[in-house]
Design an enzyme around this catalytic site. Structure first.
Site, mmCIF file in Angstrom:
data_model
loop_
_atom_site.group_PDB
_atom_site.id
_atom_site.type_symbol
_atom_site.label_atom_id
_atom_site.label_comp_id
_atom_site.label_asym_id
_atom_site.label_seq_id
_atom_site.Cartn_x
_atom_site.Cartn_y
_atom_site.Cartn_z
ATOM 1 C CD GLU A 1 26.481 -20.766 127.353
ATOM 2 O OE1 GLU A 1 26.647 -21.186 128.429
ATOM 3 O OE2 GLU A 1 25.785 -21.738 126.765
ATOM 4 N NE ARG B 1 28.937 -24.419 128.058
ATOM 5 C CZ ARG B 1 29.334 -25.518 128.685
ATOM 6 N NH1 ARG B 1 30.723 -26.172 128.199
ATOM 7 N NH2 ARG B 1 28.738 -26.373 129.587
ATOM 8 C CB SER C 1 23.623 -20.669 130.914
ATOM 9 O OG SER C 1 23.194 -21.847 131.625
HETATM 10 C C1 LIG Z 1 16.748 -24.134 127.061
HETATM 11 C C2 LIG Z 1 18.384 -24.109 126.345
HETATM 12 C C3 LIG Z 1 19.167 -24.809 127.072
HETATM 13 C C4 LIG Z 1 20.287 -24.838 126.754
HETATM 14 N N1 LIG Z 1 21.467 -25.776 127.380
HETATM 15 C C5 LIG Z 1 22.649 -25.792 127.109
HETATM 16 C C6 LIG Z 1 23.509 -26.737 127.874
HETATM 17 O O1 LIG Z 1 23.049 -27.317 128.840
HETATM 18 N N2 LIG Z 1 24.849 -26.611 127.399
HETATM 19 C C7 LIG Z 1 25.347 -25.622 126.249
HETATM 20 O O2 LIG Z 1 26.578 -25.985 126.084
HETATM 21 N N3 LIG Z 1 24.305 -24.978 125.596
HETATM 22 C C8 LIG Z 1 23.071 -24.952 125.939
HETATM 23 N N4 LIG Z 1 22.164 -23.994 125.541
HETATM 24 C C9 LIG Z 1 22.689 -23.274 124.151
HETATM 25 C C10 LIG Z 1 22.608 -23.924 122.708
HETATM 26 O O3 LIG Z 1 21.417 -24.895 122.835
HETATM 27 C C11 LIG Z 1 23.814 -24.578 122.123
HETATM 28 O O4 LIG Z 1 24.750 -23.398 122.437
HETATM 29 C C12 LIG Z 1 23.505 -24.988 120.859
HETATM 30 O O5 LIG Z 1 24.732 -25.852 120.549
HETATM 31 C C13 LIG Z 1 23.474 -23.917 119.656
HETATM 32 O O6 LIG Z 1 22.829 -24.739 118.963
HETATM 33 P P1 LIG Z 1 22.026 -24.037 117.487
HETATM 34 O O7 LIG Z 1 22.085 -24.824 116.318
HETATM 35 O O8 LIG Z 1 20.747 -23.549 118.088
HETATM 36 O O9 LIG Z 1 22.892 -22.776 117.197
HETATM 37 P P2 LIG Z 1 22.658 -21.381 116.838
HETATM 38 O O10 LIG Z 1 22.045 -20.674 117.883
HETATM 39 O O11 LIG Z 1 21.770 -21.140 115.528
HETATM 40 O O12 LIG Z 1 24.008 -20.685 116.622
HETATM 41 C C14 LIG Z 1 24.859 -20.351 117.496
HETATM 42 C C15 LIG Z 1 26.227 -19.850 116.887
HETATM 43 O O13 LIG Z 1 27.032 -21.143 116.273
HETATM 44 C C16 LIG Z 1 27.091 -20.530 114.747
HETATM 45 N N5 LIG Z 1 26.532 -21.793 113.821
HETATM 46 C C17 LIG Z 1 25.519 -22.588 114.247
HETATM 47 N N6 LIG Z 1 25.568 -23.492 113.218
HETATM 48 C C18 LIG Z 1 26.832 -23.426 112.509
HETATM 49 C C19 LIG Z 1 27.480 -24.291 111.356
HETATM 50 N N7 LIG Z 1 26.790 -25.245 111.020
HETATM 51 N N8 LIG Z 1 28.624 -23.758 111.142
HETATM 52 C C20 LIG Z 1 29.352 -22.757 111.541
HETATM 53 N N9 LIG Z 1 28.627 -21.885 112.669
HETATM 54 C C21 LIG Z 1 27.394 -22.178 113.175
HETATM 55 C C22 LIG Z 1 26.012 -19.459 114.595
HETATM 56 O O14 LIG Z 1 26.362 -18.385 113.728
HETATM 57 C C23 LIG Z 1 26.283 -18.910 115.951
HETATM 58 O O15 LIG Z 1 27.277 -18.093 116.060
HETATM 59 C C24 LIG Z 1 20.870 -24.155 125.773
HETATM 60 C C25 LIG Z 1 19.773 -23.341 124.854
HETATM 61 C C26 LIG Z 1 18.750 -23.355 125.156
HETATM 62 C C27 LIG Z 1 17.670 -22.433 124.525
#
Ligand SMILES: Cc1cc2nc3c(=O)[nH]c(=O)nc-3n(C[C@H](O)[C@H](O)[C@H](O)COP(=O)(O)OP(=O)(O)OC[C@H]3O[C@@H](n4cnc5c(N)ncnc54)[C@H](O)[C@@H]3O)c2cc1C
Length: 345
Positions: free
Chosen positions: A337, A168, A246
């Site tokens: 996380e 992670r 999580s």
């Molecule tokens: C229901 C649910 C289930 C999930 N299951 C998992 C799982 O099984 N495994 C897992 O690893 N995660 C899981 N997650 C967490 C999450 O979905 C992941 O971490 C996902 O990759 C986040 O993507 P996002 O586009 O929503 O990022 P955001 O929440 O928008 O951003 C997260 C971080 O990344 C940065 N960021 C986003 N895009 C960029 C970019 N293009 N360049 C630089 N920085 C950036 C943001 O600034 C922030 O710091 C889950 C979340 C939820 C709500």
């Protein structure tokens, strides 16, 4: 190139899966790479703080909101660079929906991310925390990551080996103010069978032994079914999914600190990963623990959920209670996380 018009809503709550977070001073949606770079670099030049947002599924934003420019990543495109017997190199723009990418991969016989089905958010965020689930991590298929380096003010491409991937985490997560992911290139194997299934619960759902393969389509369906049963697939009507997934990572500790009876997954460096969900439950916080505004999901003891009308501070209060309960009972400090913006545990 001018910065695109601000999007209509300026509230972070409308951009996060927790549906929490106050107003943004400025909000810009970037629909192509040039506007993404421009939105970030013009703010940097003017000394305006920047928050990059993808799908908002790993973000906990303060009730006070964000006192700078929120840049929403919406650049799209998927470029199948080479599709030969050596595998497929596929460049995916940061703003693509991750689960759409997985669905496309399964459809086209690109192997290696099928177990990452159903994870919300954008493709560009997946290298940030080296997204993982059910025995796969994106680091296993990432070939390179193209970024905008905010410090050097130029485009830099990172080979997978230089991304500092760990559990992670990555060099991008460790240096949060510096890199904007523009696109990620994946290298996939080709075929109908998915990669060997490494996760016992998934193997059992597929009726195979751990380490065996199954058709990638079946793997995707099995993962989606497992995730739905745990409220880990977004559903606007289901408050158990109004979360960041999580809330805590699984602690990695010396072997003698793993409590008796806790799951233990030995790591290459000699430490042992144990289960945050187990620790939380054994510390007395069962599924559904909390109140009518904020509580643990009724189907997953690691998901802190907003039942509607909660505040970020209430979410953090519950997370703090879980953290100190586990600390008192087991002497292990749980680490969040999701990325906390303008707030802390
Ligand atoms: C229901 C649910 C289930 C999930 N299951 C998992 C799982 O099984 N495994 C897992 O690893 N995660 C899981 N997650 C967490 C999450 O979905 C992941 O971490 C996902 O990759 C986040 O993507 P996002 O586009 O929503 O990022 P955001 O929440 O928008 O951003 C997260 C971080 O990344 C940065 N960021 C986003 N895009 C960029 C970019 N293009 N360049 C630089 N920085 C950036 C943001 O600034 C922030 O710091 C889950 C979340 C939820 C709500």
């Amino acid at each position: 190139m001018t910065v695109p018009d601000p999007a209509p809503s300026t509230t972070l709550a409308s951009l996060t899966t927790l549906r929490l977070g106050g107003p943004a001073a400025e909000l810009v949606e970037a629909h192509d790479e040039a506007s993404l770079i421009e939105a970030v670099s013009s703010a940097d030049a003017a000394g305006i703080p920047v928050l990059v947002v993808g799908g908002g599924s790993n973000l906990v934003v303060a009730d006070e909101g964000y006192p700078g420019r929120v840049v929403v990543v919406r650049n799209g495109g998927l470029d199948d660079e080479a599709d030969t017997c050596g595998g497929a190199f596929v460049e995916v723009a940061a703003g693509e929906s991750w689960d759409d990418v997985v669905a496309t991969a399964v459809e086209r016989g690109w192997v290696g991310i099928e177990a990452l089905s159903g994870i919300p958010g954008t493709a560009g965020a997946t290298p940030i925390q080296n997204v993982g689930a059910y025995g796969q991590e994106v680091s296993q298929t990432v070939a390179r990551v193209r970024t905008w380096d905010r410090k050097l003010r130029g485009i830099r491409t990172w080979a997978a080996g230089d991304c500092g991937f760990g559990y992670r985490t990555s060099r991008f997560k460790r240096d949060p103010e510096r890199f904007v992911v523009l696109s990620t290139t994946f290298q996939f194997g080709l075929g109908d069978l998915g990669a060997p299934v490494q996760y016992a619960e998934l193997a059992s759902a597929l009726g195979i032994a751990t380490g065996e393969r199954a058709p990638a389509r079946d793997v995707r369906e099995a993962v989606l079914a497992l995730r739905r049963s745990k409220a880990m697939v977004l559903d606007p009507d289901d408050h158990d999914t109004w979360s960041t997934g999580s809330f805590f990572t699984n602690p990695v500790v010396p072997a003698d600190q793993v409590p008796e009876g806790a799951p233990a997954w030995p790591q290459p460096d000699g430490l042992v990963k144990t289960s945050a969900a187990w620790l939380i439950e054994q510390a007395g916080f069962t599924k559904g623990y909390g109140n009518e505004r904020v509580r643990l999901s009724s189907r997953h003891s690691l998901a802190v959920t907003n039942r509607g009308g909660a505040t970020t501070e209430e979410v953090l209060d519950l997370a703090r209670e879980l953290q100190s309960g586990v600390q008192e009972r087991f002497g292990i400090t749980l680490v969040n996380e999701p990325v906390l913006v303008g707030c802390q545990l």
